[in-house]
Enzyme design. Structure first.
Site, PDB file in Angstrom:
ATOM      1  N   GLY A 174       0.820  -1.210   0.082  1.00  0.00           N
ATOM      2  CA  GLY A 174      -0.055   0.226  -0.048  1.00  0.00           C
ATOM      3  C   GLY A 174       0.769   1.221   0.075  1.00  0.00           C
ATOM      4  N   GLU A 222       4.798  -6.246   2.038  1.00  0.00           N
ATOM      5  CA  GLU A 222       4.366  -6.670   0.728  1.00  0.00           C
ATOM      6  C   GLU A 222       4.297  -5.406  -0.270  1.00  0.00           C
ATOM      7  OE1 GLU A 222       1.775 -10.296   2.258  1.00  0.00           O
ATOM      8  OE2 GLU A 222       0.681  -8.647   1.625  1.00  0.00           O
ATOM      9  N   GLY A 238       4.183  -3.655  -3.622  1.00  0.00           N
ATOM     10  CA  GLY A 238       4.200  -3.488  -5.137  1.00  0.00           C
ATOM     11  C   GLY A 238       4.359  -2.337  -5.670  1.00  0.00           C
ATOM     12  N   ARG A 239       3.396  -1.482  -5.664  1.00  0.00           N
ATOM     13  CA  ARG A 239       3.243  -0.372  -6.224  1.00  0.00           C
ATOM     14  C   ARG A 239       4.591   0.492  -6.194  1.00  0.00           C
ATOM     15  NH1 ARG A 239      -1.547   2.226  -7.533  1.00  0.00           N
ATOM     16  NH2 ARG A 239      -2.579   0.911  -5.546  1.00  0.00           N
ATOM     17  N   ARG A 269      -6.550   1.266 -15.158  1.00  0.00           N
ATOM     18  CA  ARG A 269      -6.763   2.105 -13.903  1.00  0.00           C
ATOM     19  C   ARG A 269      -7.597   3.417 -14.068  1.00  0.00           C
ATOM     20  NH1 ARG A 269      -3.254   4.139 -11.085  1.00  0.00           N
ATOM     21  NH2 ARG A 269      -4.052   3.309  -9.158  1.00  0.00           N
ATOM     22  N   CYS A 301     -14.574   0.253 -27.685  1.00  0.00           N
ATOM     23  CA  CYS A 301     -16.191   0.646 -27.874  1.00  0.00           C
ATOM     24  C   CYS A 301     -16.648   0.682 -26.371  1.00  0.00           C
ATOM     25  CB  CYS A 301     -16.763  -0.095 -28.753  1.00  0.00           C
ATOM     26  SG  CYS A 301     -15.881  -0.121 -30.174  1.00  0.00           S
ATOM     27  N   GLU A 302     -16.137   1.826 -25.526  1.00  0.00           N
ATOM     28  CA  GLU A 302     -16.696   1.796 -24.184  1.00  0.00           C
ATOM     29  C   GLU A 302     -16.618   3.382 -23.901  1.00  0.00           C
ATOM     30  OE1 GLU A 302     -18.079  -0.151 -21.924  1.00  0.00           O
ATOM     31  OE2 GLU A 302     -17.323  -2.214 -22.832  1.00  0.00           O
TER      32      GLU A 302
HETATM   33  N1  LLP Z   1      -0.593  -7.216   0.012  1.00  0.00           N
HETATM   34  C1  LLP Z   1      -1.857  -7.688  -0.733  1.00  0.00           C
HETATM   35  C2  LLP Z   1      -2.283  -8.802   0.242  1.00  0.00           C
HETATM   36  C3  LLP Z   1      -2.571  -7.151  -1.625  1.00  0.00           C
HETATM   37  O1  LLP Z   1      -3.890  -7.445  -1.696  1.00  0.00           O
HETATM   38  C4  LLP Z   1      -2.118  -5.975  -2.176  1.00  0.00           C
HETATM   39  C5  LLP Z   1      -2.539  -5.058  -3.357  1.00  0.00           C
HETATM   40  C6  LLP Z   1      -0.556  -5.707  -1.957  1.00  0.00           C
HETATM   41  C7  LLP Z   1       0.175  -6.615  -1.119  1.00  0.00           C
HETATM   42  C8  LLP Z   1       0.285  -4.813  -2.579  1.00  0.00           C
HETATM   43  O2  LLP Z   1      -0.183  -3.474  -2.579  1.00  0.00           O
HETATM   44  P1  LLP Z   1       0.703  -2.175  -3.296  1.00  0.00           P
HETATM   45  O3  LLP Z   1       1.944  -2.095  -2.523  1.00  0.00           O
HETATM   46  O4  LLP Z   1       0.998  -2.596  -4.596  1.00  0.00           O
HETATM   47  O5  LLP Z   1      -0.044  -1.103  -2.922  1.00  0.00           O
HETATM   48  N2  LLP Z   1      -5.368  -2.510  -8.852  1.00  0.00           N
HETATM   49  C9  LLP Z   1      -5.315  -1.550  -7.639  1.00  0.00           C
HETATM   50  C10 LLP Z   1      -4.373  -1.958  -6.896  1.00  0.00           C
HETATM   51  C11 LLP Z   1      -5.277  -3.122  -6.151  1.00  0.00           C
HETATM   52  C12 LLP Z   1      -4.116  -3.593  -5.271  1.00  0.00           C
HETATM   53  C13 LLP Z   1      -4.433  -5.013  -4.732  1.00  0.00           C
HETATM   54  N3  LLP Z   1      -3.800  -5.492  -3.679  1.00  0.00           N
HETATM   55  C14 LLP Z   1      -4.590  -0.233  -8.608  1.00  0.00           C
HETATM   56  O6  LLP Z   1      -4.286  -0.277  -9.746  1.00  0.00           O
HETATM   57  O7  LLP Z   1      -4.375   0.861  -7.739  1.00  0.00           O
END
Ligand code: LLP
Length: 437
Positions: A248, A282, A284-285, A322, A367-368
């Site tokens: 997050g 964890e 990601g982003r 997104r 087409c949206e």
């Molecule tokens: N851990 C768990 C259990 C998660 O569900 C997620 C993301 C992460 C870690 C990683 O979160 P991050 O560090 O990437 O924020 N598709 C959406 C985001 C959905 C995230 C789902 N879970 C977007 O494009 O913003």
């Protein structure tokens, strides 16, 4: 250091013009070779971001598990594995990917509300580090499969702490109305019954509150709630050794300064330290979001007598969903322009139209009506054939892409300093139908 930056060309014939570079590679050179739409990542940026988190949290030496859903490309996962990263997976498919690149299974955690028996068995057989368990029924299923396989499996209870991460409703996961995690009362009940599960070693607590989270406060609130719950675990003879605070961590989508890993660390480290537990994260982003862009070419310009101007490009919502799904703001700018790329954009404010710019909607061909990348956006005047960069597209870009409208998916390119290579080929029409009978 910014890995995507506009540099002023000092040689004729383009003297004075700003052109986009990814590290030391001119982005247009990549596009000339691979076409559009194309995702372009900076390998250096990915490692810099990973190391920024690692360094910020170094006092706790956490297990950092890159969240594969944000970008599951094999080369990207391998780059991170080589840097020491573990992985957060949410499906058998994601686990297959990380095993394929030779990731260490003892650094893999598995989350998700609906892990099926095949996925659970596959993960146990491959000796992953830990399951983040989201319900008592799932716990019972893991216990049964583990017992059948004659194994004892380490698990963390994913807690739903009912904390508001103050982000988009569709990316909020830790409030009581969300499907994720287990409330404290039910978690207490599980503790009392833990002896019933000989195939399980309950060793951790996990939270993932939502994403992106722009302040440290939700993490602090959730950690305080977890800390309060620890004595209850002790009471039933359960030693919690790991606290997993999920992902997050935010990135800047507008150029504005946002909370950085060191800021999160300052508030999170003391609270985790107090618990005596080892930390798992964890992200990601944060690691890949600003390490990737999407390049698209303008197919048509269309003006209406209603006063709208559309820049129709060859990427679409199937490539980057997104904006459609969350009204997400992605900065968009031509690859070459005499108008400097603004340091910061203010999405909430009324657009200021300066010389050489105009207000347009940047849209795709799908087409949206929701196939819009940028609405009422100030952009330098562009013409058909020009190239646009859509920034901050490295996370949840390609990984959420689809074949909607039977569009082959974009290629993915990785830049490493002075050179670049294709890390996923562009799909063909043949690929689109290859599985159909
Ligand atoms: N851990 C768990 C259990 C998660 O569900 C997620 C993301 C992460 C870690 C990683 O979160 P991050 O560090 O990437 O924020 N598709 C959406 C985001 C959905 C995230 C789902 N879970 C977007 O494009 O913003």
């Amino acid at each position: 250091m910014n890995h995507f930056e506009y540099r002023k060309i000092v040689n004729p014939p383009f003297f004075g013009r700003n052109e986009l570079f990814c590290d030391n590679v001119r982005v247009e050179d990549i596009v000339s070779s691979v076409g559009t739409p194309a995702y372009i990542y900076s390998g250096k940026a990915i490692l810099t971001n990973f190391n920024e988190i690692k360094d910020a949290f170094a006092p706790l030496n956490p297990l950092i598990c890159f969240s594969v859903k944000s970008n599951s490309n094999l080369t990207i996962c391998k780059t991170l594995a080589e840097a020491g990263s573990g992985f957060d997976v949410v499906s058998g498919g994601e686990l297959y990917r990380v095993l394929k690149i030779g990731a260490d299974p003892s650094k893999v955690v598995f989350a998700g509300v609906g892990k099926n028996s095949n996925e659970i068995r596959y993960a146990i057989e491959n000796n992953i580090f830990m399951f983040n368990v989201e319900s008592q029924n799932e716990l019972e299923n893991i216990n049964k499969i583990a017992t059948d396989l004659n194994k004892i499996v380490r698990i963390a209870l994913r807690i739903n702490p009912d904390v508001d991460p103050r982000t988009h409703a569709k990316t909020t996961t830790g409030k009581k109305e969300n499907k994720f995690g287990i409330d404290f009362v039910t978690a207490g009940k599980i503790l009392r019954q833990a002896r019933k599960y000989p195939g399980i070693k309950l060793a951790g607590l996990h939270v993932h509150l939502g994403s992106p989270i722009y302040t440290t406060e939700p993490y602090v609130k959730a950690l305080k709630k977890l800390t309060k719950f620890l004595p209850e675990c002790n009471q039933y003879g359960i030693k919690i050794e790991y606290i997993n605070i999920g992902g997050g961590y935010c990135i800047s989508y507008t150029g504005e300064e946002v909370t950085r890993p060191a800021d999160y660390a300052m508030d999170i480290i003391p609270l985790v330290r107090q618990t005596g537990c080892k930390l798992i994260m964890e992200p990601g982003r944060f690691i890949v979001g600003n390490a990737g862009i999407l390049i698209t070419r303008v197919t048509y310009i269309k003006e209406s007598s209603y006063g709208k101007k559309f820049v129709i490009c060859d990427a679409a919502m199937n490539d980057l969903i997104r904006p459609t799904l969350y009204d997400a703001y992605h900065r968009t700018w031509p690859l070459k322009s005499n108008v400097p790329y603004p340091k910061i954009e203010y999405p909430e404010e009324k657009p200021i139209v300066k010389r050489g710019t105009e207000v347009v909607d940047v849209v795709g061909p799908v087409c949206e009506s929701s196939d819009v990348f940028a609405k009422n956006r100030v952009l330098p005047k562009v013409k058909e054939g020009d190239l646009l960069a859509i920034f901050s597209a490295g996370a949840y870009g390609f990984s959420m892409s689809s074949n909607y409208n039977s569009r082959p998916r974009a290629c993915e390119i990785m830049v490493n300093g002075e050179s670049f290579s294709t890390i996923r080929k562009r799909e063909t029409c043949e690929d689109l139908i290859s599985l159909e009978l």
